[in-house]
Design a protein around this motif. Structure first.
Motif, PDB file in Angstrom:
ATOM      1  N   PHE A   7      -8.741   7.191  19.751  1.00  0.00           N
ATOM      2  CA  PHE A   7      -9.445   5.923  19.970  1.00  0.00           C
ATOM      3  C   PHE A   7      -8.439   4.884  20.445  1.00  0.00           C
ATOM      4  O   PHE A   7      -7.218   5.094  20.388  1.00  0.00           O
ATOM      5  CB  PHE A   7     -10.154   5.458  18.694  1.00  0.00           C
ATOM      6  N   GLU A   8      -8.954   3.760  20.908  1.00  0.00           N
ATOM      7  CA  GLU A   8      -8.102   2.656  21.372  1.00  0.00           C
ATOM      8  C   GLU A   8      -8.214   1.502  20.389  1.00  0.00           C
ATOM      9  O   GLU A   8      -9.315   1.111  20.000  1.00  0.00           O
ATOM     10  CB  GLU A   8      -8.517   2.204  22.762  1.00  0.00           C
ATOM     11  N   MET A   9      -7.067   0.947  20.007  1.00  0.00           N
ATOM     12  CA  MET A   9      -7.028  -0.138  19.025  1.00  0.00           C
ATOM     13  C   MET A   9      -6.474  -1.408  19.669  1.00  0.00           C
ATOM     14  O   MET A   9      -5.316  -1.447  20.095  1.00  0.00           O
ATOM     15  CB  MET A   9      -6.150   0.268  17.845  1.00  0.00           C
ATOM     16  N   ILE A  55       6.050  10.051  10.533  1.00  0.00           N
ATOM     17  CA  ILE A  55       4.646  10.220  10.913  1.00  0.00           C
ATOM     18  C   ILE A  55       4.537  11.095  12.156  1.00  0.00           C
ATOM     19  O   ILE A  55       5.429  11.114  13.005  1.00  0.00           O
ATOM     20  CB  ILE A  55       3.955   8.858  11.181  1.00  0.00           C
ATOM     21  N   LEU A  56       3.432  11.831  12.258  1.00  0.00           N
ATOM     22  CA  LEU A  56       3.215  12.706  13.414  1.00  0.00           C
ATOM     23  C   LEU A  56       2.736  11.934  14.627  1.00  0.00           C
ATOM     24  O   LEU A  56       3.122  12.226  15.750  1.00  0.00           O
ATOM     25  CB  LEU A  56       2.176  13.784  13.072  1.00  0.00           C
ATOM     26  N   TRP A  57       1.825  10.970  14.389  1.00  0.00           N
ATOM     27  CA  TRP A  57       1.150  10.311  15.510  1.00  0.00           C
ATOM     28  C   TRP A  57       1.174   8.793  15.361  1.00  0.00           C
ATOM     29  O   TRP A  57       1.266   8.264  14.247  1.00  0.00           O
ATOM     30  CB  TRP A  57      -0.316  10.757  15.586  1.00  0.00           C
ATOM     31  N   THR A  58       1.040   8.120  16.479  1.00  0.00           N
ATOM     32  CA  THR A  58       0.771   6.690  16.453  1.00  0.00           C
ATOM     33  C   THR A  58      -0.691   6.540  16.058  1.00  0.00           C
ATOM     34  O   THR A  58      -1.587   6.805  16.856  1.00  0.00           O
ATOM     35  CB  THR A  58       1.029   6.056  17.835  1.00  0.00           C
ATOM     36  N   ALA A  59      -0.925   6.168  14.811  1.00  0.00           N
ATOM     37  CA  ALA A  59      -2.277   6.157  14.262  1.00  0.00           C
ATOM     38  C   ALA A  59      -2.835   4.750  14.107  1.00  0.00           C
ATOM     39  O   ALA A  59      -3.962   4.574  13.656  1.00  0.00           O
ATOM     40  CB  ALA A  59      -2.303   6.863  12.912  1.00  0.00           C
ATOM     41  N   THR A  99       0.510  -8.757  21.939  1.00  0.00           N
ATOM     42  CA  THR A  99      -0.837  -8.192  21.916  1.00  0.00           C
ATOM     43  C   THR A  99      -0.853  -6.883  22.702  1.00  0.00           C
ATOM     44  O   THR A  99      -0.141  -6.764  23.711  1.00  0.00           O
ATOM     45  CB  THR A  99      -1.881  -9.172  22.474  1.00  0.00           C
ATOM     46  N   THR A 100      -1.613  -5.914  22.228  1.00  0.00           N
ATOM     47  CA  THR A 100      -1.659  -4.599  22.881  1.00  0.00           C
ATOM     48  C   THR A 100      -3.051  -3.987  22.775  1.00  0.00           C
ATOM     49  O   THR A 100      -3.862  -4.376  21.938  1.00  0.00           O
ATOM     50  CB  THR A 100      -0.686  -3.601  22.203  1.00  0.00           C
ATOM     51  N   CYS A 101      -3.285  -3.016  23.638  1.00  0.00           N
ATOM     52  CA  CYS A 101      -4.373  -2.064  23.428  1.00  0.00           C
ATOM     53  C   CYS A 101      -3.672  -0.725  23.233  1.00  0.00           C
ATOM     54  O   CYS A 101      -3.152  -0.142  24.187  1.00  0.00           O
ATOM     55  CB  CYS A 101      -5.329  -2.007  24.618  1.00  0.00           C
ATOM     56  N   GLN A 102      -3.612  -0.275  21.978  1.00  0.00           N
ATOM     57  CA  GLN A 102      -2.819   0.893  21.621  1.00  0.00           C
ATOM     58  C   GLN A 102      -3.689   2.143  21.503  1.00  0.00           C
ATOM     59  O   GLN A 102      -4.683   2.153  20.790  1.00  0.00           O
ATOM     60  CB  GLN A 102      -2.105   0.649  20.290  1.00  0.00           C
ATOM     61  N   LYS A 103      -3.307   3.202  22.215  1.00  0.00           N
ATOM     62  CA  LYS A 103      -3.986   4.488  22.025  1.00  0.00           C
ATOM     63  C   LYS A 103      -3.539   5.077  20.693  1.00  0.00           C
ATOM     64  O   LYS A 103      -2.355   5.039  20.355  1.00  0.00           O
ATOM     65  CB  LYS A 103      -3.700   5.432  23.186  1.00  0.00           C
TER      66      LYS A 103
END
Length: 877
Positions: free
Chosen positions: A85-87, A35-39, A61-65
């Motif tokens: 976005f932030e997930m 994969i290209l990006w952390t999606a 638990t995370t807040c992932q960009k």
């Protein structure tokens, strides 16, 4: 509730329920080429879901960009589409399942966020009765607010691997946000029902035949979009109106002299600029750089798209780097790394933006050529494929192409453009590799590790030892034995062989038994603590469960170690010489050389390169002790240990320390003291992309080989110029001066011949309607020489126009030059040369007094000169 408050409350909520809060991983997936990006929030945890790695905590638990680009054209047009976005997410790796994930989700949205229960809806997979019972019987959601949906929306799977049903939480934002249809309900594409949280229940494994079997260790993977939740909590219509984006957008508006909310078209431009700038700011901060392929192409495309929307708002200068500074100011409290990398990020953006403005100028030249060719062919339309190429390759907006075409009395085939655009989108969709949990071969290795156990690595201190053969693989299948000539993979219980990783190549060597020998030419580590030896049986027969002698090729290992230790010195020295913004962007460590990629914006000067080489050698000669030790990640960071962009480290890390000079996290093999490196020689320095440079160098025996090769070169040069090696420089300088003198003499002779030719062709001038016109085929070595001759002839005519043509190795050069008084009478050199060039299959143009062109057909040069007289006569009429 602000975006920051929502983020903090979410993480705190799950921390109180036993989850470890982890920082966001890089947008560049670590060690995952699929994969290209952390999606999505789960991407950094793929190894935990697959069993490739073991998590330190089963609850995280995370807040992932995140970064996604499939819906790039929708950004700004809808209330919720973004590229960046932030997930927010909570994860369980074989710990809890639906019985906890569902009640916790409901508790958070209704108690912490205090969203009204009567406005909340839930979706489940159509036959997931287990989820239905928990939502209805335990949580208390009414039956009529639980919607069963199909596999296309509520089942998560990507090919072979773990998969499972989903359950989503929606909020009803009211009829006024809906489409007005009486069929409007949960799942409608309008803005009324907004999905805010998706819970994925990873409970099955899908095989190659499409069969599903229950997983022994079930997992939870949830995702809640921070921007979406913020729009609900702040009671605004779009994500762009939240505090996460509005301040950035207002700042962009102040730069572009437009106010958000007054014009839909201008609002769209501001939204695109804000969204795309957030994406490129975070991506560059994580180590991505603009380029023509892969993730670099995504960065370039987003940046150019933002610039084009800036031009829609009449911005002609660079401005995105200023918007990026506003992004960093807004987001630095949650992502402090942005502030530390601000100088680097802004410089990359500004440099790329300046290059794009130059590219736009190129596009303008190309469309001028397209319009000229269309007119010459009698066409009234510019092909859609050509317009798309301008858009896709040069970032040239379709609107601008249409505008220039209309100025020339042409139109653009918009239908053809749209078809070409859709073809490209289809290619992008088919080429996009989705997130895969585990490949077929990965499943095999995972099963083997579970069966055989982990491999104990002893190679930091040993180069040989005893081991047991735990498995023999041929073509991915387990075998009991293998014979001479066969290629195999061996799994041992213990090994000193270093597996390729971190830019360092693997060890080579041999595995020897009583009656066999295997040559090992590669070593890999497909799973944590699981090492695979790739080799060829060169004698005898290998059998499973034999005890063997394992031997690493020592001299090769030492050469690799020299080069690897040198890269650590190079990294530190580059920061000292070029600045703290320098960071490692990649490396390759082999026995015979090292390659080190780093972030920097200009080519280091010769003096800087000399200084870099000198400082590295000073550290080698200082005989600094090199020690490696394990410690916690937090302690290593507090010590100032350097870590790489995009790397995700566990809580325990290996640190390599070189005296008091260098401190880096590293799992590679190294020398015991810097003196063992021997010498360091910088062989080359080059650019490999915007803002990225590459150093190649040699150490130890590689330096000796390098010097021997240089000595041989000098010896050959000395022989060629008939001098001793010590006199080579003096002899070559003398030869250079001789060449310079001869060139000067040759130029003088050419000038004399040119003047003689000028005198001989002046007599060919004709008079047309009282004006002197001279059109002639002449000899000139290049365009500069042709222009000089035209100037000379024009001056000799005093009043008139000169058209000259020359054949340079089959390539035609044309020049037209007119005196100012002739220009006033209606003669235009640019228009003359344009028509003349068509005769020789070329094109060109220029000013009324001076113009030039090129052509392909030298056989028609005289015909072109004859045409010149007719064209000029036509202009005078």
């Amino acid at each position: 509730m602000t975006g920051n408050e929502i983020r903090e409350k979410y993480l705190k909520f799950f921390e109180e329920r036993g989850h470890q809060i982890l920082p966001s991983a890089s947008l560049i997936p670590h060690n995952d080429p699929s994969i290209l990006w952390t999606a999505a929030g789960m991407v950094p945890f793929k190894p935990y879901f697959t069993g490739k790695a073991t998590p330190e905590n089963l609850r995280v638990t995370t807040c992932q960009k995140c970064l996604r680009t499939p819906d790039i054209e929708e950004v700004g047009k809808t209330a919720r589409h973004h590229t960046f976005f932030e997930m927010l997410g909570n994860f369980s790796f074989g710990d809890y399942f639906k019985e906890k994930a569902i009640p916790w989700a409901w508790e958070f949205v209704t108690s912490v966020l205090a969203l009204p229960k009567e406005k909340l809806w839930v979706t489940i997979y159509m036959d997931d009765d287990e989820a239905f019972d928990i939502w209805h019987k335990e949580v208390g959601v009414p039956k009529d607010r639980i919607v069963r949906m199909g596999k296309d929306t509520n089942y998560w799977e990507i090919g072979v691997g773990p998969c499972g049903p989903c359950s989503e939480i929606y909020i009803d934002l009211g009829e006024e946000r809906g489409c007005g249809s009486k069929d409007c309900a949960v799942g409608c594409d309008c803005d009324r029902y907004l999905e805010i949280w998706n819970l994925v229940f990873i409970q099955f494994y899908r095989d190659e035949e499409g069969n599903y079997s229950p997983l022994e260790n079930k997992g939870i993977d949830t995702g809640m979009g921070l921007e979406r939740v913020a729009s609900v909590m702040q009671k605004v219509k779009t994500n762009f109106d939240t505090d996460l984006l509005r301040e950035i957008m207002d700042y962009a508006g102040s730069l572009l002299k437009v106010k958000y909310g007054e014009d839909d078209e201008k609002d769209l431009a501001l939204k695109v600029i804000t969204d795309h700038t957030r994406a490129i700011t975070f991506a560059i901060g994580d180590g991505a750089l603009p380029s023509n392929e892969g993730r670099g192409y995504v960065i370039r495309r987003l940046l150019r798209r933002a610039v084009r929307f800036g031009r829609v708002l009449s911005m002609q200068d660079t401005f995105l780097h200023k918007v990026s500074a506003a992004v960093i100011k807004q987001m630095a409290s949650a992502y402090p790394d942005l502030e530390a990398k601000q100088e680097h990020i802004l410089q990359v953006i500004r440099t790329e933006e300046e290059r794009f403005l130059e590219t736009l100028a190129q596009g303008t030249e190309i469309i001028a050529k397209l319009t000229a060719e269309a007119k010459a062919a009698g066409n009234t339309v510019i092909a859609g494929a050509d317009a798309f190429k301008l858009y896709d390759t040069y970032g040239f907006p379709l609107e601008l192409t249409k505008e220039i075409a209309e100025e020339n009395g042409l139109s653009v085939d918009e239908e053809g453009f749209t078809k070409a655009l859709e073809k490209q989108r289809q290619r992008a969709r088919s080429a996009r590799q989705e997130t895969e949990y585990l490949s077929e071969r990965g499943v095999m290795y995972k099963a083997l590790r579970e069966e055989l156990g982990v491999t104990r690595f002893t190679g930091y201190s040993l180069l040989e030892g005893k081991a047991n053969i735990m498995a023999i693989l041929k073509d991915g299948l387990q075998e009991l034995s293998a014979e001479a000539g066969e290629e195999i993979e061996l799994i041992l219980d213990v090994t000193p062989f270093y597996a390729e990783s971190g830019g360092q190549v693997s060890d080579h060597g041999h595995i020897v038994g009583e009656d066999f020998k295997v040559e090992i030419y590669a070593v890999s580590k497909p799973l944590d603590d699981f090492i695979v030896h790739h080799g060829k049986v060169i004698a005898g027969k290998v059998r499973r469960h034999q005890t063997v002698d394992v031997e690493v090729e020592g001299s090769r290992r030492q050469d690799v170690a020299r080069n690897h230790s040198a890269t650590h010195l190079v990294h530190k020295v580059l920061q000292e010489v070029l600045g703290d913004h320098v960071n490692q962007a990649g490396s390759l460590v082999e026995p015979d050389r090292l390659r080190f990629d780093f972030t920097h914006f200009a080519a280091p000067s010769p003096e800087e390169l000399k200084r870099i080489e000198e400082l590295v050698n000073n550290m080698i000669l200082a005989n600094l002790p090199v020690e490696a030790f394990e410690t916690t990640l937090s302690k290593a960071k507090s010590m100032g240990a350097a870590a790489l962009f995009g790397e995700k480290y566990g809580s325990n890390v290996r640190v390599v320390k070189m005296g008091d000079f260098s401190l880096e996290l590293c799992g590679g093999t190294h020398v015991n003291s810097t003196a063992e490196i021997g010498l360091f020689k910088l062989v080359s320095e080059s650019s490999i992309g915007a803002g990225t440079r590459r150093i190649e160098a040699v150490t130890g025996r590689g330096v000796l080989q390098y010097l021997e090769a240089k000595e041989e070169q000098i010896s050959q040069i000395a022989k060629a110029v008939k001098a001793t090696p010590s006199e080579v420089v003096k002899r070559v300088k003398g030869l250079q001066q001789s060449v310079k003198d001869l060139e000067s003499e040759l130029e003088s002779l050419r000038s004399q011949l040119s003047r003689q030719e000028v005198a001989s062709i002046l007599g060919q001038a004709r008079e047309i309607k009282g004006i002197k016109v001279l059109a002639a085929v002449v000899s000139a070595k290049d365009m500069d020489g042709l222009r000089s001759m035209a100037d000379l002839l024009r001056d000799k005519l005093v009043s008139g126009i000169v058209v000259l043509g020359a054949d340079n190795a089959g390539k035609v050069s044309l020049v037209a030059a007119a005196t100012k008084d002739i220009v006033k009478q209606g003669v235009h050199a640019g228009k003359v040369i344009k028509e003349v060039a068509q005769v020789v299959g070329g094109g060109g143009g220029g000013r009324p007094d001076m113009a030039q062109a090129g052509g392909k057909d030298a056989s028609k040069l005289q015909e072109a000169m004859d045409k010149a007289y007719a064209v000029i006569e036509g202009q005078l009429q």
